[in-house]
Scaffold this motif. Structure first.
Motif, mmCIF file in Angstrom:
data_model
loop_
_atom_site.group_PDB
_atom_site.id
_atom_site.type_symbol
_atom_site.label_atom_id
_atom_site.label_comp_id
_atom_site.label_asym_id
_atom_site.label_seq_id
_atom_site.Cartn_x
_atom_site.Cartn_y
_atom_site.Cartn_z
ATOM 1 N N ARG A 1 -2.434 -19.389 35.889
ATOM 2 C CA ARG A 1 -1.597 -18.377 36.556
ATOM 3 C C ARG A 1 -1.746 -17.006 35.902
ATOM 4 N NH1 ARG A 1 1.004 -18.102 41.176
ATOM 5 N NH2 ARG A 1 2.837 -17.149 40.238
ATOM 6 N N SER A 2 -1.946 -16.976 34.591
ATOM 7 C CA SER A 2 -1.979 -15.667 33.926
ATOM 8 C C SER A 2 -3.406 -15.144 33.740
ATOM 9 C CB SER A 2 -1.248 -15.737 32.576
ATOM 10 O OG SER A 2 -1.844 -16.725 31.778
ATOM 11 N N THR A 3 -4.375 -15.787 34.375
ATOM 12 C CA THR A 3 -5.757 -15.307 34.288
ATOM 13 C C THR A 3 -6.057 -14.394 35.477
ATOM 14 O OG1 THR A 3 -6.506 -17.245 33.082
ATOM 15 C CG2 THR A 3 -8.178 -16.041 34.291
ATOM 16 N N LYS A 4 -6.269 -13.102 35.140
ATOM 17 C CA LYS A 4 -6.462 -12.127 36.214
ATOM 18 C C LYS A 4 -7.886 -11.594 36.288
ATOM 19 C CE LYS A 4 -1.958 -10.311 35.152
ATOM 20 N NZ LYS A 4 -1.361 -9.120 34.576
ATOM 21 N N ASN A 5 -8.573 -11.540 35.158
ATOM 22 C CA ASN A 5 -9.926 -10.956 35.174
ATOM 23 C C ASN A 5 -10.818 -11.681 34.179
ATOM 24 O OD1 ASN A 5 -9.257 -9.907 32.590
ATOM 25 N ND2 ASN A 5 -8.173 -8.233 33.612
ATOM 26 N N ASP B 1 -9.623 -12.062 30.590
ATOM 27 C CA ASP B 1 -8.654 -13.162 30.460
ATOM 28 C C ASP B 1 -9.390 -14.498 30.417
ATOM 29 O OD1 ASP B 1 -6.435 -11.558 30.501
ATOM 30 O OD2 ASP B 1 -6.139 -11.703 32.669
ATOM 31 N N TYR B 2 -10.360 -14.646 31.305
ATOM 32 C CA TYR B 2 -11.040 -15.939 31.439
ATOM 33 C C TYR B 2 -11.909 -16.255 30.220
ATOM 34 C CZ TYR B 2 -13.143 -19.893 33.859
ATOM 35 O OH TYR B 2 -13.534 -21.163 34.207
ATOM 36 N N GLU C 1 -10.729 -2.667 31.736
ATOM 37 C CA GLU C 1 -10.127 -3.542 32.742
ATOM 38 C C GLU C 1 -10.209 -2.937 34.142
ATOM 39 O OE1 GLU C 1 -6.313 -5.230 31.851
ATOM 40 O OE2 GLU C 1 -7.035 -6.003 29.936
ATOM 41 N N ASP D 1 -9.944 -7.699 39.406
ATOM 42 C CA ASP D 1 -9.162 -8.933 39.446
ATOM 43 C C ASP D 1 -9.914 -10.021 40.197
ATOM 44 O OD1 ASP D 1 -7.208 -7.739 38.090
ATOM 45 O OD2 ASP D 1 -5.657 -7.969 39.624
ATOM 46 N N GLY E 1 -5.221 -16.128 39.348
ATOM 47 C CA GLY E 1 -4.438 -14.929 39.113
ATOM 48 C C GLY E 1 -2.947 -15.070 39.270
ATOM 49 N N SER E 2 -2.248 -14.085 38.768
ATOM 50 C CA SER E 2 -0.790 -14.182 38.784
ATOM 51 C C SER E 2 -0.207 -13.410 39.952
ATOM 52 C CB SER E 2 -0.230 -13.664 37.460
ATOM 53 O OG SER E 2 -0.649 -12.341 37.280
ATOM 54 N N ARG E 3 -0.803 -13.589 41.095
ATOM 55 C CA ARG E 3 -0.216 -12.894 42.239
ATOM 56 C C ARG E 3 0.683 -13.825 43.012
ATOM 57 N NH1 ARG E 3 -5.876 -12.048 42.658
ATOM 58 N NH2 ARG E 3 -5.534 -12.754 40.576
#
Lengths: 534, 61
Positions: free
Chosen positions: A26-30, A33-34, B49, B54, B59-61
């Motif tokens: 859930r907290s992996t956005k880019n 992060d990965y 970033e 993204d 993801g945290s959407r």
């Protein structure tokens, strides 16, 4: 042991692991992060993750079983694990790696080396080496975990293999580095509790610390009778210097794993997951205690199991375990520990295997995806994470096939877990360590030297494995079929590849660096920006 | 000593406990060192970033 209780404990463990893996997802956005958990991991989580990755079932079952044969001399490895694997690694390598990794915007270990030396080849070849060699190590870790699962739950090896790999693969592929590190920290905490109890209860069963050690010392005649010809002197003393047992103990186990840890891609990448240098200093506290409690306990208990088995069944541990070192620790836990703890220790071992395996899967995937495909072959996709996920899938399949086939190939109980681990550690040390040290400390180091060092390390290690070191050369049979004898240099057949390959790659690195031009000043300036204060 | 058969094994245990103690002492003494100015790093990472889009999934959407 109550099977329902065991199943409940395992389900509870898997639920928590699943939740943590999902949080990572859930907290992996880019891709940062990965690949690097966003460079914002708490030092406690980082230290537990590093330790839990470092220590697998190999250390507990494989090396614990080896301790039952070699004795407490193997505790030198624990000293090296802490001093080299934690203190030197964090203080002298970690802070610079973190800072330099940031300066160069590196996301993997091969990427750090490739950018530092301005060499795309180095990143590509490094990624390829990790992807080709790591499945052997991952396969060994899987074998350790799956053998224990299948023996304890009385299920087929193949069924346990599929289930085990599928669970880990799910949270690594989806959750990336965050999923890996969150679950590692939980698994590390479980491992700490399990090993602490194992140590205390073993001493309790054997009548206390001094009494247990003395009882083991008193068994020296049995040790000499069983292994004396190879140089064994007893389980609480070192083997005869330069005897076959001494060489095996000192070179393969102590040097092979103790020094090899410094250039492990799945460990070094963790230095880049924290946001500042002092967080690594904080992590040293947890890391030092954690490793002492892991390998120190496994080796001590492994050796002491001889006292327990002689007292209860009249046999030394190796004979009680049907001459298979990998059987000794599970058998000891089953016989000597209280029934409830068998279930808890089952989860401890599961945690040890899963935490190491998850990081191996992640390192293999990023080596193949980011370093080899993206950087080396210029493969482009809408998002980089998708490439890494597919690459991870390839590594997982390869490792699983090895774990499926290797026990058949090596039937007969040779310590395949310890051997697979030592081969990978040694190969990484010879190929990467000199140029990694050069990258962090020597501005003068050249790109040509790094490439030559890497090539020499890989070539000499593989040559030694295939044509000299009896442990691998004999079962592989290539030397015998080409040259008509099992080893090209029988007098050196017990010497581990790292003892030869690491000095050679180091000399190559130094000599070529002195003969060639350093990397361009702008590359070095960028890499070393603020490094002294880091 | 402590029931060990030779001094080398005793030394291995002593060094193991000593090195663990060293890790604890070092970490506590250097808990807040080195003092680093993080503002530059944070600025750079924020910039990277923006070049690192993204995910289309997860993801945290």
């Amino acid at each position: 042991m109550n099977l329902i209780f065991l199943v409940l404990v395992v389900v509870a463990y898997l639920v928590v692991t699943g939740i943590l893996g999902y949080l990572g997802f859930r907290s992996t956005k880019n891709s940062t992060d990965y690949l690097l958990a966003g460079r914002r991991i708490h030092p406690m989580v980082m230290a537990l993750s590093y330790g839990a990755t470092f220590i697998s079932t190999s250390a507990i079952i494989g090396f614990g079983g080896a301790a039952a044969v070699y004795g407490m001399g193997i505790v030198w490895l624990t000293f090296l694990n802490i001093m080299v694997g934690i203190f030197i690694a964090f203080v002298f390598f970690g802070r610079r790696t973190r800072k330099m990794g940031h300066n160069l915007d590196a996301h993997t270990f091969p990427e750090l080396l490739g950018k530092r030396y301005g060499s795309r080849f180095l990143q590509t070849a490094g990624g390829a080496l990790i992807f080709c060699a790591m499945p052997l190590y991952a396969g060994s870790v899987i074998i350790g975990g799956v053998q224990f699962v299948s023996q304890t739950l009385k299920v087929q090896y193949e069924v346990a293999l599929l289930f085990f790999v599928a669970v880990v693969a799910l949270y690594v592929v989806m959750g990336g580095m965050k999923g890996v590190m969150y679950t590692d920290a939980f698994q590390g905490a479980l491992m700490f509790a399990g090993m602490a109890f194992l140590l205390c209860y073993t001493y309790y069963v054997l009548g206390g610390v001094g009494k247990a050690h003395q009882a083991l010392t008193d068994l020296a005649p049995m040790a000499r009778e069983a292994f004396g010809k190879a140089g064994h002197t007893g389980w609480t003393s070192m083997p005869v210097a330069f005897s076959p047992y001494w060489w095996q103990l000192v070179t393969t186990i102590v040097l092979g794993v103790g020094i090899g840890v410094l250039a492990q891609p799945q460990l070094t990448v963790r230095f880049m997951t924290v946001k500042s240098g002092h967080e690594l200093n904080r992590a040293v506290v947890v890391g030092g205690i954690f490793i002492a409690m892991m390998t120190g306990v496994a080796f001590t208990v492994g050796a002491l199991s001889n006292v327990y088995f002689v007292n209860t069944v009249g046999k030394i541990a190796l004979l009680a375990g049907d001459k298979k070192t990998d059987n000794i620790m599970p058998l000891f836990i089953d016989r000597a520990m209280p029934p409830w703890f068998v279930a808890f220790f089952f989860v401890t071992l599961l945690a040890a295997a899963m935490s190491t395996l998850s990081s191996q899967f992640h390192a293999m995937g990023t080596a193949f995806g980011r370093d080899f495909l993206e950087r080396g072959l210029n493969v482009r996709a809408k998002n980089s994470v998708a490439i890494n996920r597919i690459a991870m899938g390839a590594g997982i399949i390869l490792s699983t096939l090895i774990a499926y086939a290797l026990p058949r190939f090596y039937a007969g109980g040779t310590a395949i877990i310890a051997t697979g681990t030592a081969i990978f550690f040694g190969l990484c040390a010879a190929a990467f360590l000199p140029l990694y040290v050069g990258a962090l400390y020597f501005r003068r180091a050249s790109r040509e030297a790094a490439i030559a060092c890497f090539s020499a390390g890989v070539f000499v290690s593989l040559f030694w494995l295939f044509f000299v070191h009896a442990k691998e050369a004999v079962p592989l049979g290539l030397c015998k079929s080409l040259f008509g004898r099992p080893s090209l240099f029988p007098a050196l057949a017990n010497v581990d590849p790292i003892v030869v390959a690491l000095p050679i790659s180091t000399v190559v690195f130094i000599v070529v660096s002195l003969c060639t031009r350093p990397v361009p000043a702008e590359v070095a300036d960028k890499a070393f920006r603020g490094v002294k204060t880091a | 000593m402590f029931g060990f058969g030779d001094a080398w094994v005793f030394l291995a245990y002593a060094l193991t406990l000593g090195s663990a103690a060293l890790c604890v002492a070092y970490g506590i003494v250097n808990w807040n060192k080195p003092r680093e100015d993080q503002s530059e790093e944070l600025k750079e990472e924020a910039e990277w970033e923006t070049r690192d889009p993204d995910l289309n999934e997860g993801g945290s959407r």
